[in-house]
Structures are given as structure tokens and as C-alpha cells.
Motif scaffolding. Structure first.
Motif, PDB file in Angstrom:
ATOM      1  N   HIS A  75      39.311  44.925  47.021  1.00 20.29           N
ATOM      2  CA  HIS A  75      38.070  44.675  46.079  1.00 20.29           C
ATOM      3  C   HIS A  75      37.130  44.158  47.168  1.00 20.29           C
ATOM      4  O   HIS A  75      37.022  42.813  47.511  1.00 20.29           O
ATOM      5  CB  HIS A  75      38.238  44.079  44.940  1.00 20.29           C
ATOM      6  CG  HIS A  75      37.156  43.680  43.930  1.00 20.29           C
ATOM      7  ND1 HIS A  75      37.128  44.176  42.673  1.00 20.29           N
ATOM      8  CD2 HIS A  75      35.895  43.142  44.375  1.00 20.29           C
ATOM      9  CE1 HIS A  75      35.829  43.866  42.304  1.00 20.29           C
ATOM     10  NE2 HIS A  75      35.240  43.220  43.285  1.00 20.29           N
ATOM     11  N   HIS A  77      32.481  44.510  48.349  1.00 17.94           N
ATOM     12  CA  HIS A  77      31.143  45.302  48.193  1.00 17.94           C
ATOM     13  C   HIS A  77      30.617  45.224  49.546  1.00 17.94           C
ATOM     14  O   HIS A  77      29.784  44.351  50.047  1.00 17.94           O
ATOM     15  CB  HIS A  77      30.252  44.384  47.190  1.00 17.94           C
ATOM     16  CG  HIS A  77      30.961  44.165  45.915  1.00 17.94           C
ATOM     17  ND1 HIS A  77      30.317  44.694  44.840  1.00 17.94           N
ATOM     18  CD2 HIS A  77      32.013  43.220  45.757  1.00 17.94           C
ATOM     19  CE1 HIS A  77      31.030  44.598  43.657  1.00 17.94           C
ATOM     20  NE2 HIS A  77      31.931  43.582  43.898  1.00 17.94           N
ATOM     21  N   HIS A 230      35.034  45.085  37.059  1.00 18.35           N
ATOM     22  CA  HIS A 230      35.221  43.691  37.256  1.00 18.35           C
ATOM     23  C   HIS A 230      35.643  43.188  35.791  1.00 18.35           C
ATOM     24  O   HIS A 230      35.405  43.979  34.531  1.00 18.35           O
ATOM     25  CB  HIS A 230      33.756  42.937  37.448  1.00 18.35           C
ATOM     26  CG  HIS A 230      33.360  43.056  38.859  1.00 18.35           C
ATOM     27  ND1 HIS A 230      32.672  44.257  39.176  1.00 18.35           N
ATOM     28  CD2 HIS A 230      33.730  42.347  39.974  1.00 18.35           C
ATOM     29  CE1 HIS A 230      32.397  44.229  40.507  1.00 18.35           C
ATOM     30  NE2 HIS A 230      32.886  43.126  40.924  1.00 18.35           N
ATOM     31  N   HIS A 269      39.329  40.118  39.723  1.00 16.23           N
ATOM     32  CA  HIS A 269      39.148  38.695  38.964  1.00 16.23           C
ATOM     33  C   HIS A 269      40.052  38.419  38.030  1.00 16.23           C
ATOM     34  O   HIS A 269      41.101  37.779  38.216  1.00 16.23           O
ATOM     35  CB  HIS A 269      37.430  38.488  38.705  1.00 16.23           C
ATOM     36  CG  HIS A 269      36.804  38.542  39.923  1.00 16.23           C
ATOM     37  ND1 HIS A 269      36.776  37.877  40.999  1.00 16.23           N
ATOM     38  CD2 HIS A 269      35.478  39.349  39.908  1.00 16.23           C
ATOM     39  CE1 HIS A 269      35.959  38.265  41.857  1.00 16.23           C
ATOM     40  NE2 HIS A 269      35.068  38.956  41.300  1.00 16.23           N
ATOM     41  N   ASP A 320      36.400  40.177  48.162  1.00 11.40           N
ATOM     42  CA  ASP A 320      35.423  40.415  47.319  1.00 11.40           C
ATOM     43  C   ASP A 320      34.041  39.924  48.055  1.00 11.40           C
ATOM     44  O   ASP A 320      33.159  39.428  47.682  1.00 11.40           O
ATOM     45  CB  ASP A 320      35.242  39.383  46.056  1.00 11.40           C
ATOM     46  CG  ASP A 320      34.300  39.815  45.094  1.00 11.40           C
ATOM     47  OD1 ASP A 320      33.913  40.783  45.033  1.00 11.40           O
ATOM     48  OD2 ASP A 320      33.854  38.824  44.259  1.00 11.40           O
TER      49      ASP A 320
HETATM   50 ZN   LIG Z   1      33.260  42.263  43.018  1.00 12.17          ZN
END
Ligand SMILES: [Zn+2]
Length: 428
Positions: A75, A77, A230, A269, A320
Motif C-alpha cells: 500500500h 501512494h 482505506h 490501515h 503507505d
Molecule cells: Zn494510503
């Protein structure tokens, strides 16, 4: 033949999950060498057996370095590369202050190309060979990361982030354009070379019910795609979701009611889960993704790794980036250990290494291709120097066994511990 290579060292593979059974280390197997041919693992075992298998192979001797499957970051970005380590905000303010202004820039293909390549350089230097990334609302941002990965022969998963509300002008699509853009990107990239597409609604607060419904319809049409989003990261966020979806039973239900809960779903998460949510996630075999540096950095809470594993959840590990504070899966394993300690349930080094490789690969439903060293698997490998700094070297010199030595690198290591990376059987 030049395409035959034998890597010699302490070769680590997993025969099962170190979260099952009596002792975590029993799931791990140590070998002397791994043989690679045409991008795949041709064999793993004793050095003489690998030599018998490939008598003409080039031998790369790594001494007592640890050789294992490349790290899988489940995960990230990538568009947040340039704003990593931004100070002082919690989730909603952090998105508004730092993330959204930066994501706005990814409509510019040349900027997206620049960051995509910088991001893959940084993660590869840290031993990560596969990532699963959110992009921005711009299709250009997806083209950029897939093009960069394809050029490098790298296996990645990515998808266009969809948002049609509670985001600034310039970062909103609509239910229809989100559907159409995502469908066009699936046609262009999904299962091309080593690339997989993930349908990507950012999270319930930034998608209207109509957009979530459109994403659910798209996933039903392309069930072999992953779906990433998420779930239950911060308490303020959960309260906001409740106010936006008054009819929903809980946060997960805002996805479930629109067809966005499934075995190929990834839920980042998942910290503050209710009993019904845990039950449904387990029932579907959906994947939870633990992002420990992000959870401490943004002040979100402590993921219940041992409790969720004990009830049979599928769990991956992730940085993340850039809510997480590092590109390194070593640093991420260290943070997962620290959160385990705060909960009174420390993780064994074998469990941490498994989460960063096979656990994350299984979360991405790619465990038959990557995340372990076994005959027929893709040859994505990381070679770790277990004495990469003076501080680590003096601790490793006192180690009783491999696990003590590896643990020092997990806790104190960084990209200096990454001696070599192999992607698709090629040295990077
Ligand atoms: Zn994220």
C-alpha cells in the motif's frame, strides 16, 4: 548460458506461515544457493545441487549475506514521494494541507514521469521489488508509473484514485468519468507484462454513494482486478464516515453495500475495526494492510496484528508512502515490531520478514508468482548485508543465530543493508 545464474549465500525461503504453528522460525528454510534462469527461480537448495542443475551457470558468491524474495510493499501512494515527512497534521488536515496540492500536479505527464521514476529508484534501492500504488485522479499518473515499471521489467499493481467529493477543484472526477477512465486504464494495462490494475476509490469520504456504486459495477465486470481503498484509519475519520453514510452499519458497510468487499480487496490501515467488520473481512478473505510508520506518524493507532492473524485474517505490510515516513520495508518491519511491543505482542524476525515478502504478496493475490523463493517463482530477490554499519556489525557478531543477526538489521538497517537487488532475474 549467460541467462543461467547461481546466487550463493544464506538463502531464506518460507515453507508456511510463521504465524501458524509452535515456533515462528520453523516456517523458514535456509539453503546455500538459488539458481535463476530466464527470469525465474530454477531451483533452490545445496550449492552442489544447483551446480549440477546448471553446470555452466555464472556463480555470484554473496558469502554470508541473506538472500530472500524482494520486498513487497502492499500500500503506497507514489505521488506523495515529494511530500514525505511533512510535519504536524492528522489525517484530514494532512490530506488538505500537503497531499491534495501535490497530487494536483500529476495532470502534467512529465512531472508524473519524473516522480514515478524517482519513486521506483528509491524503493528499489531499499530492496522493494513490487509495490501496490494509489495514483491520482489523472490517468496520466497511472500511465507514468506503469510505463516506468514496464521499462524496468518490474511487477507492480496500481490504479487511478477516484474522488468526486470532499476534495478540491481539479482533484475531483465524477461517477461516470471515474468509471470510464478506470475502464480504459484496465484495457490498456491490466495483465500487460507484469502489471496488474487495482480499482481505486480513495476512501468513502471522498466518493459519493453513486461513485462507490460505479466502482462496484466496474469491479463486478473485471473481477480479476484488485480493489484497493482505506478503512478505519483514524477515529475522526470514522465519525465523518458515519455522518456521510447514516444508513451504513459501519465503515466497511459503506464499501460492502456497493459491491466493494471481496477476496481481491485490499483495505489499508484497518485499525479501529468493529466485530462485524472483522467477521465480514475474514469471511470474504479480504486483505488488511498494516502501515505502521504511517499509523504512528499521523497518530492513527495501533493495528492488532496478533489478534487479527489469530482469527485468520489475510494481512500485508506496507509503507503507505508518504503518510508513512520511510521508503524502507526494513524500517517498516521495525515499526511493526514496535507497535507489537506497545500492544504486548512482539513479532519474531521470521514473522516480520514473511509479512514484508510472502504476506504482502498473498494480500495482492500474487503469492504464486512473487514473495518467496521456490522453483518456478519469478526471480525478484534482495541480498541483505547483515553487517552493513559498524553498529549493526558489532551486534551481528554477537548473534547466537541467524534470527538475532537479522533482527539487528531489521531494527537498525536502511538502504546500506541492501547489497544487491534482482528484478525478473536481472541484477539492477
Ligand atoms: Zn494510503
Amino acid at each position: 548460458m549467460a541467462s543461467q545464474i547461481i546466487l550463493r549465500g544464506q538463502v531464506l525461503s518460507f515453507g508456511g506461515s510463521p504465524f501458524e504453528g509452535e515456533a515462528p522460525q520453523e516456517a523458514a528454510q535456509l539453503h546455500e544457493a538459488v539458481a535463476v534462469q530466464d527470469g525465474l527461480v530454477a531451483g533452490v537448495g545445496a550449492f552442489k545441487d544447483m551446480q549440477a542443475l546448471q553446470p555452466a551457470a555464472q556463480v555470484v558468491d554473496h558469502g554470508d549475506h541473506l538472500i530472500m524474495a524482494g520486498f513487497v510493499d502492499a500500500h503506497v501512494h507514489y505521488p506523495q514521494t515529494a511530500i514525505i515527512a511533512s510535519w504536524g497534521k492528522r489525517l484530514i488536515d494532512w490530506l488538505n494541507a500537503y497531499t491534495f496540492p501535490e497530487e494536483m500536479r500529476f495532470g502534467d505527464r512529465s512531472y508524473a514521469d519524473e516522480v514515478a521514476n524517482r519513486y521506483l529508484d528509491l524503493t528499489t534501492a531499499n530492496g522493494t521489488t513490487t509495490v501496490c500504488s494509489f495514483c491520482t485522479i489523472h490517468p496520466e499518473s497511472v500511465d507514468a508509473i506503469f510505463t516506468a515499471a514496464q521499462t524496468r521489467g518490474q511487477r507492480i499493481v496500481a490504479g487511478k484514485t477516484c474522488m468526486d467529493r470532499n476534495a478540491p477543484e481539479g482533484l475531483r472526477d465524477t461517477p461516470q468519468t471515474a468509471y470510464d477512465d478506470s475502464a480504459a486504464l484496465i484495457a490498456r494495462w491490466h495483465r500487460v507484462d507484469r502489471l496488474d490494475y487495482a480499482i481505486t476509490p480513495r476512501f468513502s469520504p471522498t466518493s459519493s454513494p453513486e461513485q462507490l456504486e460505479a466502482m462496484g459495477a466496474l469491479w463486478a465486470k473485471h473481477p480479476d482486478c484488485l480493489m484497493q481503498t482505506h478503512l478505519s484509519e483514524q477515529l475522526d475519520e470514522i465519525a465523518w464516515v458515519r455522518s456521510l453514510f447514516p444508513q451504513a452499519r459501519d465503515y466497511l458497510d459503506t464499501y460492502e453495500q456497493f459491491g466493494l468487499l471481496g477476496a481481491r480487496g485490499l483495505y489499508g490501515h484497518a485499525i479501529h475495526l468493529e466485530e462485524r467488520e472483522r467477521h465480514r473481512l475474514r469471511e470474504y478473505g479480504a486483505a488488511l494492510v498494516h502501515c505502521p510508520t504511517s499509523n504512528t506518524f499521523i497518530g492513527s493507532g495501533m493495528f492488532d496484528m496478533q489478534g487479527l492473524m489469530a482469527e485468520g485474517q489475510r494481512i500485508g505490510l506496507a509503507t503507505d508512502t508518504g503518510g508513512g515516513s520511510s521508503f524502507s520495508m526494513l524500517r517498516t518491519m521495525a515499526a511493526a515490531y514496535e507497535i507489537g511491543q506497545l500492544r504486548g505482542t512482539p513479532l519474531h524476525a521470521a514473522q516480520l520478514l514473511w509479512l514484508a515478502s510472502q504476506g504482502s504478496a498473498a494480500a495482492l493475490r500474487l503469492e504464486d508468482k512473487i514473495g518467496n523463493i521456490a522453483k518456478g517463482m519469478e526471480a525478484d530477490l534482495v541480498v541483505l548485508d547483515l553487517a552493513s554499519t559498524p553498529a549493526i556489525a558489532q551486534r551481528a557478531a554477537n548473534a547466537k543465530d541467524l534470527w538475532e543477526a537479522v533482527f539487528a538489521t531489521i531494527m537498525m538497517g536502511d538502504d546500506r543493508a541492501v547489497a544487491e537487488v534482482w528484478i525478473g532475474g536481472m541484477r539492477v
